[in-house]
Write a protein that holds these residues in place. Sequence first.
Motif, mmCIF file in Angstrom:
data_model
loop_
_atom_site.group_PDB
_atom_site.id
_atom_site.type_symbol
_atom_site.label_atom_id
_atom_site.label_comp_id
_atom_site.label_asym_id
_atom_site.label_seq_id
_atom_site.Cartn_x
_atom_site.Cartn_y
_atom_site.Cartn_z
ATOM 1 N N ILE A 42 0.826 -1.206 0.000
ATOM 2 C CA ILE A 42 0.000 0.000 0.000
ATOM 3 C C ILE A 42 0.864 1.262 0.000
ATOM 4 C CG2 ILE A 42 -1.921 -1.151 1.154
ATOM 5 C CD1 ILE A 42 -1.087 0.298 3.744
ATOM 6 N N GLU A 43 0.254 2.353 -0.443
ATOM 7 C CA GLU A 43 0.892 3.662 -0.388
ATOM 8 C C GLU A 43 0.235 4.446 0.736
ATOM 9 O OE1 GLU A 43 2.135 5.893 -3.649
ATOM 10 O OE2 GLU A 43 2.350 4.148 -4.962
ATOM 11 N N VAL A 81 -2.887 7.012 -3.219
ATOM 12 C CA VAL A 81 -2.720 6.830 -1.779
ATOM 13 C C VAL A 81 -3.806 5.878 -1.292
ATOM 14 C CG1 VAL A 81 -2.740 7.995 0.456
ATOM 15 C CG2 VAL A 81 -1.713 9.131 -1.512
ATOM 16 N N ASP A 82 -3.407 4.898 -0.469
ATOM 17 C CA ASP A 82 -4.347 3.901 0.048
ATOM 18 C C ASP A 82 -4.741 4.139 1.500
ATOM 19 O OD1 ASP A 82 -4.245 2.140 -2.343
ATOM 20 O OD2 ASP A 82 -2.147 1.934 -1.738
ATOM 21 N N PRO A 92 -9.354 5.397 3.374
ATOM 22 C CA PRO A 92 -9.088 5.115 4.786
ATOM 23 C C PRO A 92 -8.220 6.200 5.416
ATOM 24 C CG PRO A 92 -8.767 3.146 3.459
ATOM 25 C CD PRO A 92 -8.917 4.300 2.505
ATOM 26 N N ILE A 93 -8.707 6.751 6.535
ATOM 27 C CA ILE A 93 -8.010 7.836 7.225
ATOM 28 C C ILE A 93 -7.922 7.530 8.711
ATOM 29 C CG2 ILE A 93 -8.113 10.274 7.884
ATOM 30 C CD1 ILE A 93 -9.435 10.853 5.205
ATOM 31 N N LEU A 94 -6.715 7.745 9.249
ATOM 32 C CA LEU A 94 -6.482 7.656 10.684
ATOM 33 C C LEU A 94 -6.077 9.042 11.169
ATOM 34 C CD1 LEU A 94 -4.408 4.361 10.933
ATOM 35 C CD2 LEU A 94 -6.689 4.741 11.845
ATOM 36 N N ILE A 95 -6.850 9.595 12.082
ATOM 37 C CA ILE A 95 -6.503 10.855 12.712
ATOM 38 C C ILE A 95 -5.635 10.516 13.920
ATOM 39 C CG2 ILE A 95 -7.353 12.913 13.884
ATOM 40 C CD1 ILE A 95 -8.116 12.831 10.918
ATOM 41 N N VAL A 96 -4.427 11.067 13.952
ATOM 42 C CA VAL A 96 -3.480 10.772 15.017
ATOM 43 C C VAL A 96 -3.231 12.061 15.790
ATOM 44 C CG1 VAL A 96 -1.199 9.847 15.537
ATOM 45 C CG2 VAL A 96 -2.417 9.047 13.510
ATOM 46 N N SER A 97 -3.585 12.058 17.076
ATOM 47 C CA SER A 97 -3.476 13.296 17.837
ATOM 48 C C SER A 97 -3.319 13.033 19.324
ATOM 49 C CB SER A 97 -4.731 14.155 17.616
ATOM 50 O OG SER A 97 -4.653 15.358 18.334
ATOM 51 N N THR A 98 -2.756 14.018 20.012
ATOM 52 C CA THR A 98 -2.710 13.957 21.471
ATOM 53 C C THR A 98 -4.043 14.392 22.065
ATOM 54 O OG1 THR A 98 -1.826 16.196 21.552
ATOM 55 C CG2 THR A 98 -0.226 14.389 21.616
ATOM 56 N N GLU A 99 -4.839 15.095 21.277
ATOM 57 C CA GLU A 99 -6.152 15.548 21.731
ATOM 58 C C GLU A 99 -7.182 14.439 21.559
ATOM 59 O OE1 GLU A 99 -7.614 19.315 20.426
ATOM 60 O OE2 GLU A 99 -5.591 20.014 20.012
ATOM 61 N N ILE A 148 -4.697 0.201 11.512
ATOM 62 C CA ILE A 148 -4.426 0.171 10.064
ATOM 63 C C ILE A 148 -5.230 -0.948 9.413
ATOM 64 C CG2 ILE A 148 -2.684 -0.312 8.298
ATOM 65 C CD1 ILE A 148 -0.643 1.110 10.168
ATOM 66 N N LEU A 149 -5.147 -2.134 9.975
ATOM 67 C CA LEU A 149 -5.861 -3.286 9.416
ATOM 68 C C LEU A 149 -7.371 -3.041 9.448
ATOM 69 C CD1 LEU A 149 -3.761 -6.235 10.859
ATOM 70 C CD2 LEU A 149 -3.690 -5.279 8.549
ATOM 71 N N GLU A 150 -7.854 -2.407 10.520
ATOM 72 C CA GLU A 150 -9.282 -2.119 10.643
ATOM 73 C C GLU A 150 -9.751 -1.177 9.533
ATOM 74 O OE1 GLU A 150 -12.111 0.306 13.772
ATOM 75 O OE2 GLU A 150 -10.435 -0.827 14.595
ATOM 76 N N VAL A 151 -9.032 -0.071 9.319
ATOM 77 C CA VAL A 151 -9.481 0.877 8.304
ATOM 78 C C VAL A 151 -9.296 0.343 6.890
ATOM 79 C CG1 VAL A 151 -9.182 2.908 9.769
ATOM 80 C CG2 VAL A 151 -7.361 2.265 8.192
ATOM 81 N N LEU A 152 -8.366 -0.594 6.720
ATOM 82 C CA LEU A 152 -8.176 -1.192 5.402
ATOM 83 C C LEU A 152 -9.137 -2.354 5.166
ATOM 84 C CD1 LEU A 152 -4.277 -1.163 5.102
ATOM 85 C CD2 LEU A 152 -5.910 0.354 3.957
#
Length: 126
Positions: free
Chosen positions: A3-4, A50-51, A81-88, A118-122
């Motif tokens: 994947i990209e 982009v994957d 598929p998007i993962l939001i990565v945050s301290t909030e 990652i596996l979940e969103v894919l």
Amino acid sequence: MAIEILIVDDSAVMRSMIKKTINLCEIEVERIHEAGNGREGLDIIENQSVDLVFIDVNMPVMDGMEMLNKVRQSPKNADLPILIVSTESNDHRIKVIDQHNAEFVHKPFTPEILREKILEVLGVKI
């Protein structure tokens, strides 16, 4: 299937940490693109294949929530598929992320948690 991935974060250190964690996840990656803000991230999405996208929330120029909104407004990226990565991690923000068909990952994270997300969103069964 390789994947990209696109990592959008204004911190080069955090982008590097996410890349290292992805490598520990044993996921076949063809290429990892990087962007320092949401505007750069949108440009990459428009011009590259982009994957999966990792988006930080707090960034200059265009923040992660604005980028998420713009990505979802595009019919061709409505299911990207998007993962939001945050301290909030306030409940309202997580609810908005969920409404935009994205997942939330709280910083700091372990390789196991990141791999699972990652596996979940894919859509890959574990």
